[in-house]
Design a protein around this motif. Structure first.
Motif, PDB file in Angstrom:
ATOM      1  N   HIS A 168       0.815  -1.196  -0.062  1.00  0.00           N
ATOM      2  CA  HIS A 168      -0.094  -0.083   0.038  1.00  0.00           C
ATOM      3  C   HIS A 168       0.820   1.323   0.051  1.00  0.00           C
ATOM      4  O   HIS A 168       0.476   2.333  -0.567  1.00  0.00           O
ATOM      5  CB  HIS A 168      -1.035   0.035   1.209  1.00  0.00           C
ATOM      6  CG  HIS A 168      -2.002  -0.984   0.904  1.00  0.00           C
ATOM      7  ND1 HIS A 168      -3.214  -0.601  -0.071  1.00  0.00           N
ATOM      8  CD2 HIS A 168      -2.640  -2.018   1.657  1.00  0.00           C
ATOM      9  CE1 HIS A 168      -4.171  -1.229   0.196  1.00  0.00           C
ATOM     10  NE2 HIS A 168      -3.710  -2.246   1.078  1.00  0.00           N
ATOM     11  N   LEU A 169       1.947   1.120   0.699  1.00  0.00           N
ATOM     12  CA  LEU A 169       2.932   2.499   0.906  1.00  0.00           C
ATOM     13  C   LEU A 169       3.402   2.638  -0.535  1.00  0.00           C
ATOM     14  O   LEU A 169       3.608   3.838  -1.160  1.00  0.00           O
ATOM     15  CB  LEU A 169       3.931   2.302   1.970  1.00  0.00           C
ATOM     16  CG  LEU A 169       3.306   2.166   3.236  1.00  0.00           C
ATOM     17  CD1 LEU A 169       4.557   1.787   4.263  1.00  0.00           C
ATOM     18  CD2 LEU A 169       2.822   3.603   3.792  1.00  0.00           C
ATOM     19  N   ALA A 170       3.931   1.633  -0.954  1.00  0.00           N
ATOM     20  CA  ALA A 170       4.592   1.558  -2.542  1.00  0.00           C
ATOM     21  C   ALA A 170       3.422   2.032  -3.587  1.00  0.00           C
ATOM     22  O   ALA A 170       3.950   2.957  -4.576  1.00  0.00           O
ATOM     23  CB  ALA A 170       4.978   0.207  -2.978  1.00  0.00           C
ATOM     24  N   ALA A 171       2.036   1.614  -3.454  1.00  0.00           N
ATOM     25  CA  ALA A 171       1.320   2.199  -4.405  1.00  0.00           C
ATOM     26  C   ALA A 171       0.905   3.699  -4.083  1.00  0.00           C
ATOM     27  O   ALA A 171       0.883   4.600  -5.222  1.00  0.00           O
ATOM     28  CB  ALA A 171       0.123   1.349  -4.266  1.00  0.00           C
ATOM     29  N   ALA A 172       0.894   4.229  -2.956  1.00  0.00           N
ATOM     30  CA  ALA A 172       0.604   5.469  -2.543  1.00  0.00           C
ATOM     31  C   ALA A 172       1.959   6.330  -3.141  1.00  0.00           C
ATOM     32  O   ALA A 172       1.611   7.392  -3.609  1.00  0.00           O
ATOM     33  CB  ALA A 172       0.371   5.733  -1.094  1.00  0.00           C
ATOM     34  N   LEU A 173       2.936   5.948  -3.016  1.00  0.00           N
ATOM     35  CA  LEU A 173       4.024   6.691  -3.288  1.00  0.00           C
ATOM     36  C   LEU A 173       4.202   6.780  -4.989  1.00  0.00           C
ATOM     37  O   LEU A 173       4.574   7.880  -5.635  1.00  0.00           O
ATOM     38  CB  LEU A 173       5.579   5.939  -3.091  1.00  0.00           C
ATOM     39  CG  LEU A 173       5.879   6.068  -1.367  1.00  0.00           C
ATOM     40  CD1 LEU A 173       6.770   5.152  -1.001  1.00  0.00           C
ATOM     41  CD2 LEU A 173       6.271   7.706  -1.086  1.00  0.00           C
ATOM     42  N   TRP A 174       3.799   5.719  -5.474  1.00  0.00           N
ATOM     43  CA  TRP A 174       3.813   5.464  -6.945  1.00  0.00           C
ATOM     44  C   TRP A 174       2.730   6.537  -7.623  1.00  0.00           C
ATOM     45  O   TRP A 174       3.126   7.277  -8.567  1.00  0.00           O
ATOM     46  CB  TRP A 174       3.376   4.454  -7.578  1.00  0.00           C
ATOM     47  CG  TRP A 174       3.542   3.941  -8.910  1.00  0.00           C
ATOM     48  CD1 TRP A 174       2.548   4.301  -9.958  1.00  0.00           C
ATOM     49  CD2 TRP A 174       4.506   3.571  -9.709  1.00  0.00           C
ATOM     50  NE1 TRP A 174       2.847   3.850 -10.953  1.00  0.00           N
ATOM     51  CE2 TRP A 174       4.176   3.627 -11.124  1.00  0.00           C
ATOM     52  CE3 TRP A 174       6.051   3.533  -9.623  1.00  0.00           C
ATOM     53  CZ2 TRP A 174       5.195   3.230 -12.116  1.00  0.00           C
ATOM     54  CZ3 TRP A 174       6.885   3.176 -10.504  1.00  0.00           C
ATOM     55  CH2 TRP A 174       6.354   2.881 -11.932  1.00  0.00           C
ATOM     56  N   LYS A 175       1.812   6.579  -6.923  1.00  0.00           N
ATOM     57  CA  LYS A 175       0.667   7.627  -7.564  1.00  0.00           C
ATOM     58  C   LYS A 175       1.175   8.965  -7.512  1.00  0.00           C
ATOM     59  O   LYS A 175       0.871   9.897  -8.492  1.00  0.00           O
ATOM     60  CB  LYS A 175      -0.702   7.511  -6.599  1.00  0.00           C
ATOM     61  CG  LYS A 175      -1.327   6.267  -6.472  1.00  0.00           C
ATOM     62  CD  LYS A 175      -2.618   6.316  -5.555  1.00  0.00           C
ATOM     63  CE  LYS A 175      -2.783   4.986  -5.160  1.00  0.00           C
ATOM     64  NZ  LYS A 175      -3.776   5.187  -3.798  1.00  0.00           N
ATOM     65  N   ARG A 176       1.877   9.416  -6.515  1.00  0.00           N
ATOM     66  CA  ARG A 176       2.371  10.721  -6.505  1.00  0.00           C
ATOM     67  C   ARG A 176       3.893  11.186  -7.551  1.00  0.00           C
ATOM     68  O   ARG A 176       4.102  11.991  -7.838  1.00  0.00           O
ATOM     69  CB  ARG A 176       2.826  10.806  -5.204  1.00  0.00           C
ATOM     70  CG  ARG A 176       3.511  12.483  -4.656  1.00  0.00           C
ATOM     71  CD  ARG A 176       3.567  12.679  -3.138  1.00  0.00           C
ATOM     72  NE  ARG A 176       4.688  12.072  -2.664  1.00  0.00           N
ATOM     73  CZ  ARG A 176       4.855  12.131  -1.128  1.00  0.00           C
ATOM     74  NH1 ARG A 176       4.217  12.731  -0.478  1.00  0.00           N
ATOM     75  NH2 ARG A 176       6.084  11.265  -0.880  1.00  0.00           N
ATOM     76  N   ARG A 177       4.171  10.030  -8.090  1.00  0.00           N
ATOM     77  CA  ARG A 177       5.590   9.867  -8.931  1.00  0.00           C
ATOM     78  C   ARG A 177       4.887   9.540 -10.326  1.00  0.00           C
ATOM     79  O   ARG A 177       5.845  10.124 -11.117  1.00  0.00           O
ATOM     80  CB  ARG A 177       6.600   9.007  -8.278  1.00  0.00           C
ATOM     81  CG  ARG A 177       7.710   8.892  -8.941  1.00  0.00           C
ATOM     82  CD  ARG A 177       8.668  10.321  -8.579  1.00  0.00           C
ATOM     83  NE  ARG A 177       9.966  10.266  -9.062  1.00  0.00           N
ATOM     84  CZ  ARG A 177      10.263  10.446 -10.341  1.00  0.00           C
ATOM     85  NH1 ARG A 177       9.441  10.811 -11.261  1.00  0.00           N
ATOM     86  NH2 ARG A 177      11.505  10.381 -10.760  1.00  0.00           N
ATOM     87  N   SER A 178       4.166   8.797 -10.790  1.00  0.00           N
ATOM     88  CA  SER A 178       3.923   8.436 -12.009  1.00  0.00           C
ATOM     89  C   SER A 178       2.559   8.545 -12.518  1.00  0.00           C
ATOM     90  O   SER A 178       1.448   8.543 -11.748  1.00  0.00           O
ATOM     91  CB  SER A 178       4.308   6.875 -12.220  1.00  0.00           C
ATOM     92  OG  SER A 178       4.145   6.341 -13.455  1.00  0.00           O
ATOM     93  N   THR A 179       2.274   8.603 -13.665  1.00  0.00           N
ATOM     94  CA  THR A 179       0.892   8.797 -14.269  1.00  0.00           C
ATOM     95  C   THR A 179       0.501   7.316 -14.913  1.00  0.00           C
ATOM     96  O   THR A 179      -0.685   7.114 -15.167  1.00  0.00           O
ATOM     97  CB  THR A 179       1.081   9.602 -15.697  1.00  0.00           C
ATOM     98  OG1 THR A 179       1.716   9.122 -16.804  1.00  0.00           O
ATOM     99  CG2 THR A 179       1.280  11.060 -15.577  1.00  0.00           C
ATOM    100  N   VAL A 180       1.162   6.328 -14.668  1.00  0.00           N
ATOM    101  CA  VAL A 180       0.840   5.019 -14.738  1.00  0.00           C
ATOM    102  C   VAL A 180       0.134   4.385 -13.516  1.00  0.00           C
ATOM    103  O   VAL A 180       0.316   4.856 -12.451  1.00  0.00           O
ATOM    104  CB  VAL A 180       2.077   4.049 -14.675  1.00  0.00           C
ATOM    105  CG1 VAL A 180       1.495   2.452 -15.146  1.00  0.00           C
ATOM    106  CG2 VAL A 180       2.791   4.453 -16.322  1.00  0.00           C
ATOM    107  N   PRO A 181      -1.304   4.146 -13.741  1.00  0.00           N
ATOM    108  CA  PRO A 181      -1.997   3.670 -12.815  1.00  0.00           C
ATOM    109  C   PRO A 181      -1.437   2.585 -11.589  1.00  0.00           C
ATOM    110  O   PRO A 181      -0.502   1.691 -12.137  1.00  0.00           O
ATOM    111  CB  PRO A 181      -3.393   2.996 -13.154  1.00  0.00           C
ATOM    112  CG  PRO A 181      -3.375   3.720 -14.624  1.00  0.00           C
ATOM    113  CD  PRO A 181      -1.741   3.798 -15.108  1.00  0.00           C
ATOM    114  N   ALA A 182      -1.967   2.489 -10.526  1.00  0.00           N
ATOM    115  CA  ALA A 182      -1.226   1.613  -9.544  1.00  0.00           C
ATOM    116  C   ALA A 182      -2.414   0.677  -8.818  1.00  0.00           C
ATOM    117  O   ALA A 182      -3.400   1.323  -8.577  1.00  0.00           O
ATOM    118  CB  ALA A 182      -0.307   2.183  -8.610  1.00  0.00           C
ATOM    119  N   ALA A 183      -2.076  -0.335  -8.277  1.00  0.00           N
ATOM    120  CA  ALA A 183      -3.075  -1.038  -7.439  1.00  0.00           C
ATOM    121  C   ALA A 183      -2.013  -1.829  -6.381  1.00  0.00           C
ATOM    122  O   ALA A 183      -0.885  -1.885  -6.621  1.00  0.00           O
ATOM    123  CB  ALA A 183      -3.930  -2.033  -8.057  1.00  0.00           C
TER     124      ALA A 183
END
Length: 236
Positions: A112-127
């Motif tokens: 969950h932490l990785a997905a939250a960080l990813w959302k802030r860094r990339s336009t590629v969707p995350a789950a």
């Protein structure tokens, strides 16, 4: 002329020398995106074990690569890049993916932490998902996220079978999940991030978030959205 080089210059020269061999550079390129066992590296790059051992020794002596013991199968070791040794050398535009799915065992903290960080860094969707999901997201993970400007208020745990779609790029953020997935999501990356719940302190969760942030920053420029990726969307 008698020149006495500083230790930093000598160390940098050793790193450049270690990277001046195609096989070693290929190993580093692979480890920039995620951790791997020596056998996984050998299979992906096509090196015999004796030659791989030679190149790994050179990379370790230059301070570029280190080994860690798996938290899952203790007989396994994983190779990982040493932090801060390759600043600015991350490859970009290596692959595309419609979505990135971060997976850990219980889907209660690291994923969950990785997905939250990813959302802030990339336009590629995350789950995110788990191989053996817990009943809830760990309270320390929620608090750690909040302290760093992230929100896990709506986060829920889920099994990977209920989340994974064809074409997803899976990033296993723990050893157990990587080993449990086996041939499922075979084309995946692995980050050997220690489980903060084992220590269960605020510092352990902060350390996990810091390592995940470094890895997300390293991977995000290398993953581009596919044509069917909803811009900025996320399913987590």
């Amino acid at each position: 002329m008698n020149v006495e080089w500083s230790s930093s210059v000598v160390e940098r020269a050793q790193r450049h020398a270690a990277l001046g061999e195609p096989a070693r550079l290929a190993i580093v390129d692979r480890l920039l995106l995620g951790d791997a066992s020596p056998s996984e590296i050998a299979d992906e790059i096509g090196l015999p074990s004796n030659l791989l051992a030679h190149h790994l020794k050179a990379l370790e002596q230059a301070g570029l690569v280190e080994r860690t013991r798996s938290e899952g199968d203790r007989r396994r070791t994983y190779l990982r890049l040493c932090p801060d040794t390759l600043a600015g050398l991350a490859p970009t535009g290596l692959r595309t993916a419609p979505r990135v799915v971060f997976v850990c065992t219980h889907n209660s903290a690291r994923s969950h932490l990785a997905a939250a960080l990813w959302k802030r860094r990339s336009t590629v969707p995350a789950a995110s998902a788990g191989t053996q999901p817990a009943q809830r997201v760990h309270p320390r993970a929620v608090a750690t996220a909040r302290a760093h400007g992230l929100s896990l208020a709506a986060a829920r745990t889920a099994h990977i079978n209920d989340v994974l779609r064809p074409g997803d790029l899976v990033v296993a953020v723990c050893d157990n999940a990587h080993e449990q997935l086996g041939s499922q999501a075979a084309d995946r990356l692995h980050w050997s991030v220690p489980d903060p719940a084992r220590i269960d302190t605020d510092d352990a969760f902060a350390d996990a978030l810091s390592e995940l942030a470094d890895r997300v920053d390293r991977l995000a420029p290398a993953i581009h959205p596919t044509a069917d990726s909803p811009p900025g969307a996320s399913d987590d």
